[in-house]
Design an enzyme around this catalytic site. Structure first.
Site, PDB file in Angstrom:
ATOM      1  N   ARG A 120      13.926-115.009-124.952  1.00 41.05           N
ATOM      2  CA  ARG A 120      13.107-115.476-123.838  1.00 41.05           C
ATOM      3  C   ARG A 120      12.768-114.431-122.721  1.00 41.05           C
ATOM      4  O   ARG A 120      13.898-113.877-122.324  1.00 41.05           O
ATOM      5  CB  ARG A 120      13.664-116.711-123.376  1.00 41.05           C
ATOM      6  CG  ARG A 120      12.962-117.672-122.453  1.00 41.05           C
ATOM      7  CD  ARG A 120      11.821-118.233-122.976  1.00 41.05           C
ATOM      8  NE  ARG A 120      11.084-119.102-122.213  1.00 41.05           N
ATOM      9  CZ  ARG A 120       9.915-119.824-122.322  1.00 41.05           C
ATOM     10  NH1 ARG A 120       9.060-119.317-123.350  1.00 41.05           N
ATOM     11  NH2 ARG A 120       9.651-120.617-121.689  1.00 41.05           N
ATOM     12  N   THR A 399       0.984-119.600-128.657  1.00 39.31           N
ATOM     13  CA  THR A 399       2.334-119.379-128.947  1.00 39.31           C
ATOM     14  C   THR A 399       2.049-118.992-130.445  1.00 39.31           C
ATOM     15  O   THR A 399       1.038-119.714-131.116  1.00 39.31           O
ATOM     16  CB  THR A 399       3.227-120.226-128.698  1.00 39.31           C
ATOM     17  OG1 THR A 399       3.379-120.581-127.419  1.00 39.31           O
ATOM     18  CG2 THR A 399       4.532-120.364-129.414  1.00 39.31           C
ATOM     19  N   THR A 417       5.825-116.024-127.991  1.00 42.43           N
ATOM     20  CA  THR A 417       4.518-116.434-127.202  1.00 42.43           C
ATOM     21  C   THR A 417       4.496-115.445-126.006  1.00 42.43           C
ATOM     22  O   THR A 417       5.503-114.791-125.696  1.00 42.43           O
ATOM     23  CB  THR A 417       4.883-117.883-126.565  1.00 42.43           C
ATOM     24  OG1 THR A 417       3.784-118.269-125.759  1.00 42.43           O
ATOM     25  CG2 THR A 417       6.214-117.840-125.581  1.00 42.43           C
ATOM     26  N   ASN A 419       2.939-117.323-123.655  1.00 40.00           N
ATOM     27  CA  ASN A 419       2.720-118.537-122.942  1.00 40.00           C
ATOM     28  C   ASN A 419       1.153-118.788-122.886  1.00 40.00           C
ATOM     29  O   ASN A 419       0.804-119.318-123.825  1.00 40.00           O
ATOM     30  CB  ASN A 419       3.121-118.474-121.524  1.00 40.00           C
ATOM     31  CG  ASN A 419       3.222-119.861-120.784  1.00 40.00           C
ATOM     32  OD1 ASN A 419       3.391-120.679-121.687  1.00 40.00           O
ATOM     33  ND2 ASN A 419       3.103-119.918-119.393  1.00 40.00           N
ATOM     34  N   ASP A 441       6.571-121.290-116.702  1.00 39.68           N
ATOM     35  CA  ASP A 441       7.290-122.312-117.461  1.00 39.68           C
ATOM     36  C   ASP A 441       8.549-122.586-116.567  1.00 39.68           C
ATOM     37  O   ASP A 441       9.252-123.760-116.862  1.00 39.68           O
ATOM     38  CB  ASP A 441       7.949-121.854-118.693  1.00 39.68           C
ATOM     39  CG  ASP A 441       6.860-122.142-119.850  1.00 39.68           C
ATOM     40  OD1 ASP A 441       5.989-122.909-119.682  1.00 39.68           O
ATOM     41  OD2 ASP A 441       7.086-121.643-120.941  1.00 39.68           O
ATOM     42  N   SER A 471       9.813-125.077-124.600  1.00 43.79           N
ATOM     43  CA  SER A 471       9.659-126.235-125.646  1.00 43.79           C
ATOM     44  C   SER A 471       9.833-125.646-127.201  1.00 43.79           C
ATOM     45  O   SER A 471       9.716-126.639-128.113  1.00 43.79           O
ATOM     46  CB  SER A 471       8.307-126.840-125.422  1.00 43.79           C
ATOM     47  OG  SER A 471       8.196-127.231-124.250  1.00 43.79           O
ATOM     48  N   GLY A 491       2.205-124.881-129.314  1.00 43.27           N
ATOM     49  CA  GLY A 491       1.603-125.865-128.475  1.00 43.27           C
ATOM     50  C   GLY A 491       2.236-126.368-127.016  1.00 43.27           C
ATOM     51  O   GLY A 491       2.012-127.724-126.818  1.00 43.27           O
ATOM     52  N   GLY A 492       2.996-125.469-126.506  1.00 47.40           N
ATOM     53  CA  GLY A 492       3.553-126.064-125.141  1.00 47.40           C
ATOM     54  C   GLY A 492       4.242-126.919-125.468  1.00 47.40           C
ATOM     55  O   GLY A 492       5.240-127.341-126.360  1.00 47.40           O
TER      56      GLY A 492
HETATM   57  O1  DON Z   1       7.956-121.924-124.127  1.00 46.18           O
HETATM   58  C1  DON Z   1       7.068-122.727-123.989  1.00 46.18           C
HETATM   59  O2  DON Z   1       7.247-123.883-124.467  1.00 46.18           O
HETATM   60  C2  DON Z   1       5.514-122.563-123.814  1.00 46.18           C
HETATM   61  N1  DON Z   1       5.686-121.100-123.018  1.00 46.18           N
HETATM   62  C3  DON Z   1       4.888-122.194-125.031  1.00 46.18           C
HETATM   63  C4  DON Z   1       3.245-122.034-124.763  1.00 46.18           C
HETATM   64  C5  DON Z   1       2.634-122.517-125.940  1.00 46.18           C
HETATM   65  O3  DON Z   1       3.115-123.165-126.915  1.00 46.18           O
HETATM   66  C6  DON Z   1       0.787-122.405-125.754  1.00 46.18           C
HETATM   67  N2  DON Z   1       0.313-122.620-126.977  1.00 46.18           N
HETATM   68  N3  DON Z   1      -0.116-123.365-127.591  1.00 46.18           N
END
Ligand code: DON
Length: 588
Positions: A120, A399, A417, A419, A441, A471, A491-492
Site C-alpha cells: 500500500r 483498481t 490500484t 485509486n 483513502d 477495501s 470497486g472501491g
Molecule cells: O484501496 C481502496 O480501497 C481503493 N483505493 C480502491 C479503488 C478502487 O477499487 C477503484 N475502482 N474501481
C-alpha cells in the site's frame, strides 16, 4: 524455448498467439452452463469459464493474462508470473495497472504455507492530518483526488522486487522484459480503453500542461484498434529491469518523479522514496461452512469486513433462501451496514492505530451487532453506530485484481490500484507513468466521505508514513485443507461485498466460478444509506418487497470485476474473468 530478457518480442508474441490457439482448439464446456446458469443466476451475464489442467492466469487485460501464462509455460512459478503480469498491466491497462500505485498480495504455496505482502502507498513524510482542509476546516474539493498533492509514496516496484527475491525462479530481467516490449512496440486499444482515455483527456491536459502523454499525435480521439506506444515508460521499465528497486526509487526515475512533484507542489521527496518498503504481514484466517478463508489484514479493511460478514451469514440458510432473493438480500444488506459502521470507526493502518482485531472478529460481539436486526424492515443507518463494546475483547473504474495458479500449485491473489481511474491524472514527465491519488483513502476529515462515500475518523487520520485504509480483499479459500479458489476484484468500497457475494455464490449456491462472477451484485456500506445495485440484480418483485421493508436503491452501471480461479473436484482449474471488462482467463 527459454524466456530470457533477450527473447525478442515477436517470438514471445508468436508463442502467445500459438498458445492461445492451443487453448482454443481444446475447448472444455462449462459442465453446469446448461442446467444452472439460468436457474441459479437469473439476472447474470452469460460468459463461460476457461478450463485448464495445470495452470491459470485471470487478469483485466488479455495481453497481461497471456504474458503471465507464457511465463508459467516456460517454467516460471506463480510469483514470476505475478511480476510479469503486474508490469504488463502497468503498460496495457494504464487506468489501474501501475508502477505509480500500490496494492496487496495474498498467496498460498503449494505446501500450504500462506503469506501476504502489503505494498500500500504510504503518506509522504511532509503529510499532515489537515493537509486537505482550508483555514476554516473545510475539505478543499479535489485536493486529495486530483494533481500532485493527491499521491502517496508508490509501493508496487518494491513489492515486485521483494516477492521475486524471496520466491521467484526465473531471472528478474525476463519478467520485466515483456512489459518493456509492449510499451516500446505498442498495445492495441480495446473499445473500453479508447473510451477511458478519451474521457480523461480534459483532465490530462489540465494537470499535465504541455505534455503529450496518452494523446494521439494528431490529438484526435482514440478509437478501438489504435496503437498506444509508451516510449518513456519503456525506458523507465528498462531501468527497473536492469537495476531492480534502484531503477525506480533511485537514479533517473526517482529524479524525474521528485522533479514532477516539485513542479506541482506535491509532497513526495527522495527521502520518502528511500524510506518506502513493502511489508510482509501475516494473512488473516477465518472459516466459513468448513472452508478456510485466507485474506488480507489491515491496512486493508477488506479482509476483516469479509470475515465479519461471513461469520454472521454462516448461521443463515442462504442456500435455502436462494440468490438475490428478498430474504437473502435483506439479511446481507443489514449485515453490511453494521460491518461498514465498524470499519468507519476502528479500521486504519495497524502500525499507527491499535485496530481491535480480536473484538471485531469475535462471534459473540458480531451477534450483538445484530441485536436490533429485524427480518421485516431495514434499520436506518442513522440508528446504527459502531459496536461500542469491541475494546473489551482486548488487543489483540479503478483498481485491478489478478489471480494466478501455477503447475506446482502455488496460488497468488493480487489487487492493485492507482485509486481513481488513471490515479491523480499526473503523468511523471520523462518517465511516462501515472501517479496514484491514494491519499483520498485516508479520512481527510472525520465524517467527510471520500470518493467512494466511505467515512472514517481517528483510526484512518493522516499521519506521515502511515498507510491509508483500503477495501482491497485478495482472498484464497481452502476446502478440506486444499486450495479451492482464489478471488478478488476492484470497486472501491464495493470490493469487500463483491468478494463476499462471489464466495457465497460458490459455497452456498454451488455455482461454477464463472456463474459466481456473472451474477449481478448489490452493495450497502452504512453511509450513504442506499443499496447500490446492478441493473437486473433483483427481479422487480424482489426489489418492491425490499423497498417495502425500507431499503432505498440506487442503480449503478456495474459493480466490480471479479476474477476467480477455482480448483474443480477432478483437479482441473476453472478460470473466470469478469464480463464487465476486457478481462480474460488463459489456462493450460
Ligand atoms: O484501496 C481502496 O480501497 C481503493 N483505493 C480502491 C479503488 C478502487 O477499487 C477503484 N475502482 N474501481
Amino acid at each position: 524455448m527459454n524466456i530470457s530478457f533477450r527473447t525478442p518480442l515477436c517470438i514471445l508474441l508468436l508463442s502467445i498467439a500459438f498458445s492461445t490457439n492451443l487453448s482454443a482448439q481444446q475447448p472444455e464446456r462449462n459442465p453446469f452452463s446448461q442446467n444452472s446458469a439460468v436457474s441459479q443466476s437469473p439476472q447474470g451475464y452469460t460468459k463461460e469459464g476457461v478450463f485448464g489442467h495445470k495452470a491459470m492466469v485471470v487478469s483485466a487485460h488479455p495481453l497481461a493474462s497471456q504474458i503471465g501464462a507464457e511465463i508459467l509455460r516456460h517454467g516460471g512459478n506463480a510469483f514470476d508470473a505475478t511480476v510479469a503480469v503486474q508490469f504488463a498491466l502497468a503498460v496495457a491497462f494504464p487506468v489501474a495497472g501501475n508502477i505509480g500505485g500500490g496494492g496487496f498480495i495474498v498467496a498460498r504455496m503449494a505446501n500450504g504455507k500462506t503469506i501476504s505482502l502489503d505494498f500500500r502507498e504510504a503518506a509522504p513524510m511532509n503529510a499532515s492530518r489537515d493537509m486537505y482542509l482550508d483555514s476554516a476546516g473545510n475539505v478543499v474539493p479535489r485536493l486529495s483526488t486530483f494533481g500532485h498533492k493527491a499521491s502517496g509514496v508508490p509501493g508496487t516496484v518494491d513489492a515486485m522486487v521483494q516477492l521475486h527475491k524471496k520466491y521467484g525462479k526465473l531471472p528478474w530481467k525476463a519478467l520485466v522484459q515483456p512489459a518493456v516490449d509492449i510499451a516500446r512496440h505498442g498495445v492495441f486499444l480495446t473499445v473500453r480503453e479508447a473510451e477511458g482515455l478519451n474521457e480523461v483527456r480534459e483532465a490530462l491536459e489540465l494537470y499535465n500542461p504541455g505534455k503529450a502523454y496518452f494523446c494521439k499525435p494528431d490529438k484526435s480521439p482514440w478509437r478501438a484498434g489504435d496503437k498506444l506506444v509508451q516510449e518513456d515508460l519503456a525506458n523507465t521499465l528498462e531501468r527497473i529491469r536492469d537495476k531492480g528497486r534502484n531503477g525506480f526509487y533511485r537514479g533517473k526515475t526517482a529524479e524525474l518523479l521528485v522533479a514532477e512533484m516539485k513542479r506541482g507542489g506535491g509532497y513526495i521527496t527522495q527521502q520518502d522514496l528511500d524510506a518506502y518498503s513493502a511489508k510482509w504481514r501475516t494473512p488473516l484466517r477465518g472459516s466459513y461452512r468448513g472452508h478456510n478463508i485466507i485474506t488480507m489484514p489491515p491496512p486493508s479493511a477488506g479482509g476483516v469486513g469479509l470475515l465479519q460478514m461471513l461469520t454472521l451469514l454462516e448461521a443463515q440458510p442462504l442456500k435455502e433462501w436462494g440468490v438475490n432473493t428478498e430474504k437473502s438480500a435483506h439479511c446481507m444488506i443489514e449485515i453490511e451496514r453494521r460491518v461498514y459502521a465498524d470499519r468507519a470507526e476502528y479500521l486504519g493502518d495497524p502500525d499507527f492505530y491499535n485496530v481491535p482485531m480480536k473484538g471485531l472478529l469475535d462471534a459473540q460481539y458480531l451477534r450483538s451487532r445484530m441485536s436490533n436486526y429485524s427480518p421485516e424492515k431495514a434499520t436506518p443507518s442513522t440508528e446504527i453506530t459502531y459496536g461500542k463494546d469491541v475494546r473489551s475483547f482486548g488487543n489483540t473504474d479503478q483498481t485491478t485484481h489478478f489471480s494466478i495458479v501455477d503447475p506446482a500449485g502455488n496460488v497468488v491473489a493480487l489487487t492493485t490500484t492507482l485509486n481513481g481511474g488513471y490515479g491523480s491524472k499526473i503523468v511523471v514527465d520523462g518517465a511516462g507513468f501515472f501517479m496514484n491519488n491514494e491519499m483520498d483513502d485516508f479520512s481527510v476529515k472525520p465524517g467527510a466521505p471520500n470518493m467512494f462515500g466511505a467515512i472514517g475518523g481517528e483510526a484512518n487520520a493522516i499521519q506521515p508514513r502511515k498507510r491509508m485504509l483500503s477495501s482491497m480483499t485478495p482472498t484464497i479459500v481452502e476446502k478440506n485443507g486444499n486450495f479451492s479458489f482464489a478471488i478478488g476484484t476492484p470497486g472501491g468500497t464495493t470490493i469487500t461485498t463483491s468478494v463476499l457475494q462471489g464466495i457465497i455464490n460458490i459455497i452456498d449456491h454451488n455455482m461454477t466460478a464463472q456463474q459466481a462472477v456473472n451474477t449481478k451484485r448489490f452493495h450497502h456500506q452504512y453511509v450513504p444509506d442506499i443499496v447500490r445495485v446492478e441493473q437486473g440484480a433483483f427481479t422487480s418483485e424482489v426489489e418492491s418487497a425490499l423497498q417495502r421493508k425500507g431499503h432505498t436503491f440506487r442503480s449503478i452501471g456495474t459493480i466490480g470485476k471479479l476474477e476467480i480461479i477455482l480448483r474443480r473436484a477432478d483437479g482441473s482449474l476453472e478460470g473466470a474473468a469478469d464480463p464487465r471488462g476486457d478481462d480474460m482467463a488463459v489456462g493450460f
